[in-house]
Scaffold this motif. Structure first.
Motif, PDB file in Angstrom:
ATOM      1  N   ALA A 281       0.838  -1.212   0.000  1.00 35.62           N
ATOM      2  CA  ALA A 281       0.000   0.000   0.000  1.00 35.62           C
ATOM      3  C   ALA A 281       0.866   1.253   0.000  1.00 35.62           C
ATOM      4  CB  ALA A 281      -0.915  -0.017   1.222  1.00 35.62           C
ATOM      5  N   ILE A 282       1.959   1.236   0.751  1.00 40.16           N
ATOM      6  CA  ILE A 282       2.824   2.422   0.801  1.00 40.16           C
ATOM      7  C   ILE A 282       3.462   2.655  -0.573  1.00 40.16           C
ATOM      8  CG2 ILE A 282       4.932   3.407   1.836  1.00 40.16           C
ATOM      9  CD1 ILE A 282       4.089   1.928   4.464  1.00 40.16           C
ATOM     10  N   ALA A 283       3.884   1.565  -1.217  1.00 37.29           N
ATOM     11  CA  ALA A 283       4.471   1.712  -2.556  1.00 37.29           C
ATOM     12  C   ALA A 283       3.438   2.271  -3.532  1.00 37.29           C
ATOM     13  CB  ALA A 283       4.991   0.357  -3.040  1.00 37.29           C
ATOM     14  N   LEU A 284       2.230   1.707  -3.520  1.00 38.15           N
ATOM     15  CA  LEU A 284       1.187   2.166  -4.443  1.00 38.15           C
ATOM     16  C   LEU A 284       0.813   3.626  -4.154  1.00 38.15           C
ATOM     17  CD1 LEU A 284      -1.183  -0.949  -4.358  1.00 38.15           C
ATOM     18  CD2 LEU A 284      -0.028  -0.062  -6.404  1.00 38.15           C
ATOM     19  N   SER A 285       0.665   3.966  -2.885  1.00 39.52           N
ATOM     20  CA  SER A 285       0.192   5.312  -2.518  1.00 39.52           C
ATOM     21  C   SER A 285       1.218   6.395  -2.847  1.00 39.52           C
ATOM     22  CB  SER A 285      -0.126   5.383  -1.029  1.00 39.52           C
ATOM     23  OG  SER A 285      -1.164   4.517  -0.737  1.00 39.52           O
ATOM     24  N   THR A 286       2.494   6.084  -2.654  1.00 36.19           N
ATOM     25  CA  THR A 286       3.504   7.096  -2.961  1.00 36.19           C
ATOM     26  C   THR A 286       3.561   7.331  -4.479  1.00 36.19           C
ATOM     27  OG1 THR A 286       5.126   5.311  -2.757  1.00 36.19           O
ATOM     28  CG2 THR A 286       4.971   6.836  -0.916  1.00 36.19           C
ATOM     29  N   GLN A 287       3.455   6.234  -5.252  1.00 36.50           N
ATOM     30  CA  GLN A 287       3.460   6.393  -6.722  1.00 36.50           C
ATOM     31  C   GLN A 287       2.224   7.179  -7.158  1.00 36.50           C
ATOM     32  OE1 GLN A 287       3.622   2.271  -7.879  1.00 36.50           O
ATOM     33  NE2 GLN A 287       5.618   2.035  -6.894  1.00 36.50           N
ATOM     34  N   GLN A 288       1.082   6.850  -6.569  1.00 42.24           N
ATOM     35  CA  GLN A 288      -0.170   7.526  -6.907  1.00 42.24           C
ATOM     36  C   GLN A 288      -0.077   9.019  -6.556  1.00 42.24           C
ATOM     37  OE1 GLN A 288      -2.934   6.682  -8.379  1.00 42.24           O
ATOM     38  NE2 GLN A 288      -4.239   8.423  -7.817  1.00 42.24           N
ATOM     39  N   ALA A 289       0.438   9.311  -5.363  1.00 44.37           N
ATOM     40  CA  ALA A 289       0.482  10.707  -4.898  1.00 44.37           C
ATOM     41  C   ALA A 289       1.411  11.544  -5.782  1.00 44.37           C
ATOM     42  CB  ALA A 289       0.946  10.751  -3.447  1.00 44.37           C
ATOM     43  N   LYS A 290       2.464  10.913  -6.302  1.00 45.45           N
ATOM     44  CA  LYS A 290       3.415  11.656  -7.146  1.00 45.45           C
ATOM     45  C   LYS A 290       2.905  11.817  -8.578  1.00 45.45           C
ATOM     46  CE  LYS A 290       7.833  10.398  -6.582  1.00 45.45           C
ATOM     47  NZ  LYS A 290       8.852   9.370  -6.289  1.00 45.45           N
ATOM     48  N   SER A 291       2.013  10.927  -9.001  1.00 47.66           N
ATOM     49  CA  SER A 291       1.587  11.008 -10.401  1.00 47.66           C
ATOM     50  C   SER A 291       0.259  11.746 -10.588  1.00 47.66           C
ATOM     51  CB  SER A 291       1.495   9.612 -11.010  1.00 47.66           C
ATOM     52  OG  SER A 291       0.589   8.845 -10.267  1.00 47.66           O
ATOM     53  N   ARG A 292      -0.511  11.928  -9.531  1.00 54.76           N
ATOM     54  CA  ARG A 292      -1.826  12.585  -9.659  1.00 54.76           C
ATOM     55  C   ARG A 292      -1.690  14.080  -9.324  1.00 54.76           C
ATOM     56  NH1 ARG A 292      -6.883  12.709 -11.800  1.00 54.76           N
ATOM     57  NH2 ARG A 292      -8.422  13.501 -10.316  1.00 54.76           N
ATOM     58  N   SER A 293      -2.137  14.934 -10.263  1.00 50.76           N
ATOM     59  CA  SER A 293      -2.090  16.389 -10.016  1.00 50.76           C
ATOM     60  C   SER A 293      -3.492  16.945  -9.843  1.00 50.76           C
ATOM     61  CB  SER A 293      -1.440  17.115 -11.197  1.00 50.76           C
ATOM     62  OG  SER A 293      -0.074  16.804 -11.233  1.00 50.76           O
ATOM     63  N   GLN A 294      -3.642  17.842  -8.877  1.00 48.38           N
ATOM     64  CA  GLN A 294      -4.881  18.606  -8.689  1.00 48.38           C
ATOM     65  C   GLN A 294      -4.487  20.000  -8.218  1.00 48.38           C
ATOM     66  OE1 GLN A 294      -8.622  17.282  -8.905  1.00 48.38           O
ATOM     67  NE2 GLN A 294      -7.123  16.636 -10.431  1.00 48.38           N
ATOM     68  N   PHE A 295      -5.286  20.994  -8.560  1.00 50.96           N
ATOM     69  CA  PHE A 295      -4.996  22.391  -8.205  1.00 50.96           C
ATOM     70  C   PHE A 295      -3.584  22.801  -8.652  1.00 50.96           C
ATOM     71  CE2 PHE A 295      -8.009  20.703  -5.066  1.00 50.96           C
ATOM     72  CZ  PHE A 295      -9.077  21.583  -5.235  1.00 50.96           C
ATOM     73  N   GLY A 296      -3.143  22.244  -9.769  1.00 51.79           N
ATOM     74  CA  GLY A 296      -1.852  22.634 -10.331  1.00 51.79           C
ATOM     75  C   GLY A 296      -0.638  22.046  -9.629  1.00 51.79           C
ATOM     76  N   LYS A 297      -0.863  21.094  -8.753  1.00 54.20           N
ATOM     77  CA  LYS A 297       0.279  20.474  -8.048  1.00 54.20           C
ATOM     78  C   LYS A 297       0.057  18.968  -7.979  1.00 54.20           C
ATOM     79  CE  LYS A 297       1.056  23.970  -4.478  1.00 54.20           C
ATOM     80  NZ  LYS A 297       0.885  24.226  -3.050  1.00 54.20           N
ATOM     81  N   THR A 298       1.147  18.221  -7.791  1.00 55.40           N
ATOM     82  CA  THR A 298       0.913  16.792  -7.532  1.00 55.40           C
ATOM     83  C   THR A 298       0.344  16.707  -6.106  1.00 55.40           C
ATOM     84  OG1 THR A 298       3.093  16.418  -6.596  1.00 55.40           O
ATOM     85  CG2 THR A 298       2.847  16.043  -8.967  1.00 55.40           C
ATOM     86  N   ILE A 299      -0.566  15.759  -5.899  1.00 56.48           N
ATOM     87  CA  ILE A 299      -1.210  15.709  -4.574  1.00 56.48           C
ATOM     88  C   ILE A 299      -0.212  15.360  -3.467  1.00 56.48           C
ATOM     89  CG2 ILE A 299      -3.558  15.261  -5.450  1.00 56.48           C
ATOM     90  CD1 ILE A 299      -3.134  12.298  -4.581  1.00 56.48           C
ATOM     91  N   SER A 300       0.965  14.813  -3.852  1.00 51.07           N
ATOM     92  CA  SER A 300       1.989  14.500  -2.837  1.00 51.07           C
ATOM     93  C   SER A 300       2.480  15.755  -2.127  1.00 51.07           C
ATOM     94  CB  SER A 300       3.181  13.801  -3.494  1.00 51.07           C
ATOM     95  OG  SER A 300       3.760  14.652  -4.455  1.00 51.07           O
ATOM     96  N   GLU A 301       2.203  16.937  -2.722  1.00 51.35           N
ATOM     97  CA  GLU A 301       2.675  18.175  -2.089  1.00 51.35           C
ATOM     98  C   GLU A 301       1.738  18.664  -0.994  1.00 51.35           C
ATOM     99  OE1 GLU A 301       4.409  21.209  -4.775  1.00 51.35           O
ATOM    100  OE2 GLU A 301       4.012  19.712  -6.341  1.00 51.35           O
ATOM    101  N   PHE A 302       0.546  18.072  -0.906  1.00 50.36           N
ATOM    102  CA  PHE A 302      -0.409  18.546   0.101  1.00 50.36           C
ATOM    103  C   PHE A 302      -0.140  17.916   1.466  1.00 50.36           C
ATOM    104  CE2 PHE A 302      -3.030  18.853  -3.898  1.00 50.36           C
ATOM    105  CZ  PHE A 302      -2.948  20.234  -3.995  1.00 50.36           C
ATOM    106  N   GLY A 303      -0.270  18.769   2.490  1.00 49.60           N
ATOM    107  CA  GLY A 303      -0.021  18.323   3.867  1.00 49.60           C
ATOM    108  C   GLY A 303      -0.875  17.125   4.261  1.00 49.60           C
ATOM    109  N   LEU A 304      -2.145  17.126   3.841  1.00 57.72           N
ATOM    110  CA  LEU A 304      -3.028  16.045   4.293  1.00 57.72           C
ATOM    111  C   LEU A 304      -2.647  14.702   3.670  1.00 57.72           C
ATOM    112  CD1 LEU A 304      -6.517  17.802   4.446  1.00 57.72           C
ATOM    113  CD2 LEU A 304      -4.934  17.285   6.307  1.00 57.72           C
TER     114      LEU A 304
END
Ligand SMILES: Cc1cc2nc3c(=O)[nH]c(=O)nc-3n(C[C@H](O)[C@H](O)[C@H](O)COP(=O)(O)OP(=O)(O)OC[C@H]3O[C@@H](n4cnc5c(N)ncnc54)[C@H](O)[C@@H]3O)c2cc1C
Length: 576
Positions: A281-304
């Motif tokens: 799950a950690i491997a999948l989630s980190t890849q997902q967070a780095k590849s998905r962009s919303q509000f002009g940023k990858t979601i991995s940049e959001f604190g939540l």
């Protein structure tokens, strides 16, 4: 030095930190590491890239016969069987690591292999005679026989001692009648470890080895389940099955103890599976967070998002620490690790559940779609909190075991105090250890300390020591306040269990980080020390909150609301 048979948590509830039990942090033997590297490389060439097939088999609800044969060919049923019987002879530590690896590919496959080794034929390994082992282990190792564990019945789940299947002695054989439900591997099995009522003077339940070729053994259709859909779960029926006397497993009448020992010793396998799920799950989630962009940023940049990922890492590290220590206890031949094993089951399964829930959340709507692996992982993992002892029942077991020990000491104290009044001078002379310990706990003099933790971990170790001191006082106060009634009072019992679970996990993480520092030095263990810092903070806050609820709680109101709902068989309010 702590006695090897002592339990870390049972000692802790009496105010003693038996640190020799959990230090040094266990390490897999070098030769086993080499074996695992070879095994994992063969798994990789066999299983990598087969996710579409696993998804299809989940939908269909069955592992095809050809794949079961592949599992046999790749040795998936041989892990813990001694080499002289054709197996790999792995330790509990290495076995747990193997289940971790298998779970990263597919949980239905992992549970098929795991149920065979952890519970199906574990009774034979632990309690079998030389003749029984020689007869069955080679076939169980090759997979010619797949094993299952038959305890649960329609009217006996958590209350396993209430089973009704009955075996009656007739000449040289036992005649078995009864029905077992939800038996993992039942549809594939040729070897059944069965528990039945025998009502003998030696005890009420006996364990038997039953094989499919015995007349009267039958299995029902494959159950359609929420998760682990491709694994076999069936009803197993026994109608006038004649079991030769030599197929009694262990002693007649000792079946219940045998069942509990099997479940205890299998817990690091289940824990390993949980760790595999969390790492995936950690491997999948980190890849997902780095590849998905919303509000002009990858979601991995959001604190939540970072908050979720950070907590997943902490939970996974702590779970691995707990499961490794429990596997280490099994490998050292410890005789008193049932409380720690139960803690590892509750902790691992709940960390996995939280991790998968957050992983699905990070994947957003896609996480809900069957095309991605998240929803299947969530479905597959839900059963972990239910089978092999529900987490609720295990919590009761954890806390009541501790309270039983404290109660025994209180009785001793009462007896001593009685003699103090009768013969004051002599009485004071024999003031029990427990009374002295309680004095030292409440005054802080001679407080139990962790001497083996690395000195740089003082702050986190202090959290443990402070909470450990509170734990012994908490258990003692609960018992003084409620006496024998505590057995029926599940709210405070649960709080004691939760504090024990947290403290054992913290002790395991301290041990793991200490070993990491000893091995790699302070500079290379910054992340491990951050994990410990976060985890000790979480544990401190949760444990203090549980202690605070001994007098200040809303237990009565919650019970009243539950009773109200039970009476109405529903919810009382509506805005219509
Ligand atoms: C997929 C699957 C595979 C399984 N594999 C096997 C297997 O291989 N072999 C086998 O023998 N069994 C197996 N089981 C059965 C499993 O072990 C039981 O489901 C489990 O022990 C719980 O029993 P139960 O379902 O009857 O729940 P119940 O005992 O009816 O419990 C229902 C709820 O009440 C709670 N509860 C019960 N008693 C108390 C109490 N005293 N205090 C507070 N709360 C309580 C429980 O925690 C639970 O939340 C399997 C089950 C499933 C679903």
């Amino acid at each position: 030095m702590s006695k090897p048979n002592e339990s870390f948590m049972r000692s802790l509830c009496m105010g003693k930190i038996a640190e020799d039990i959990i230090f040094p942090f266990p390490k897999m033997k070098a030769e086993e590491q080499e074996t695992l590297k070879t095994v994992f490389s063969s798994f990789s060439s066999w299983l990598k890239g087969r996710d579409t097939e696993f998804r299809l088999w989940d939908k269909k609800g069955e592992l095809p016969k050809e794949f079961i044969q592949e599992m046999k060919d790749f040795g998936l049923f041989s892990f813990i069987i001694p080499e002289e019987h054709g197996g790999l002879g792995l330790s509990a530590t290495a076995y747990s690591r193997i289940l971790q690896e298998l779970s990263r590919y597919d949980s239905s496959m992992a549970i098929t292999a795991g149920a065979h080794s952890s519970i199906g034929m574990k009774g034979l390994l632990l309690f079998g005679t030389v003749e029984q082992k020689e007869k069955y282990l080679p076939k169980l190792s090759s997979g010619e026989m797949i094993a299952c564990f038959c305890l649960t019945e329609p009217s006996a789940g958590s209350d396993a001692a209430g089973i009704k299947s009955k075996a009656v002695k007739e000449g040289d054989a036992w005649v078995l009648n009864g029905e077992k439900i939800w038996i993992t591997n039942g549809g594939l099995a040729d070897f059944f470890t069965v528990f039945a009522r025998t009502d003998t003077p030696e005890g009420q339940i006996t364990a038997f080895i039953v094989t499919r070729d015995m007349a009267g053994v039958s299995t029902g259709p494959h159950e359609d389940k929420m998760g682990l859909r491709a694994s076999s779960t069936v009803t197993v029926s026994f109608e006038n099955v004649r079991i030769p006397a030599e197929n009694v497993l262990g002693e007649v009448g000792k079946g219940f103890k045998i069942a509990m020992k099997i479940l205890n010793s299998g817990r690091s396998g289940l824990g390993g599976g949980c760790i595999g799920g969390m790492k995936k799950a950690i491997a999948l989630s980190t890849q997902q967070a780095k590849s998905r962009s919303q509000f002009g940023k990858t979601i991995s940049e959001f604190g939540l998002i970072k908050q979720k990922l950070g907590h997943m890492v902490v939970d996974c590290y702590a779970t691995e620490a707990v499961v490794s220590i429990v596997a280490g206890l099994v490998d050292q031949g410890s005789e008193d690790y049932a409380v720690e094993a139960a803690i590892s089951k509750v902790f691992a399964t709940e960390c996995l559940w939280r991790t998968l829930d957050e992983a699905l959340q990070i994947a957003g709507g896609g996480g809900y779609m069957t095309e991605l692996p998240y929803e299947r992982m969530v479905r597959d993992s839900r059963i972990n909190r239910i089978y092999e002892g529900t987490n609720d029942i295990l919590r009761l077991f954890i806390a009541l075991t501790a309270m039983h020990d404290v109660g025994a000491q209180l009785k001793e104290l009462a007896a001593t105090v009685g003699s103090v009044f009768q013969e004051p001078i002599k009485g004071f002379g024999i003031f029990s250890d427990y009374a002295k310990k309680q004095m030292s706990l409440t005054t802080g003099i001679g407080k139990a300390t962790f001497t083996k933790a690395h000195p740089s971990l003082k702050k986190e170790t202090a959290v443990f020591e402070e909470c450990a001191k509170g734990l012994a006082v908490f258990a003692d106060r609960l018992l003084r306040k409620h006496g024998k009634k505590i057995v029926e009072l599940q709210f405070p019992t649960r709080r004691l269990a939760d504090a024990m679970i947290d403290l054992f996990a913290l002790a395991c993480v301290i041990s793991r980080v200490t070993s990491a520092i000893d091995e790699k030095g302070l500079e290379k263990t910054v992340k491990e020390r951050e994990i410990l810092h976060v985890f000790s903070g979480q544990v401190g806050r949760r444990v203090r909150s549980n202690f605070g609820k001994i007098d200040d709680n809303d237990d009565q109101e919650i019970i009243s609301l539950a009773n109200h709902a039970l009476e109405l068989e529903g919810f009382a309010w509506d805005n219509l």
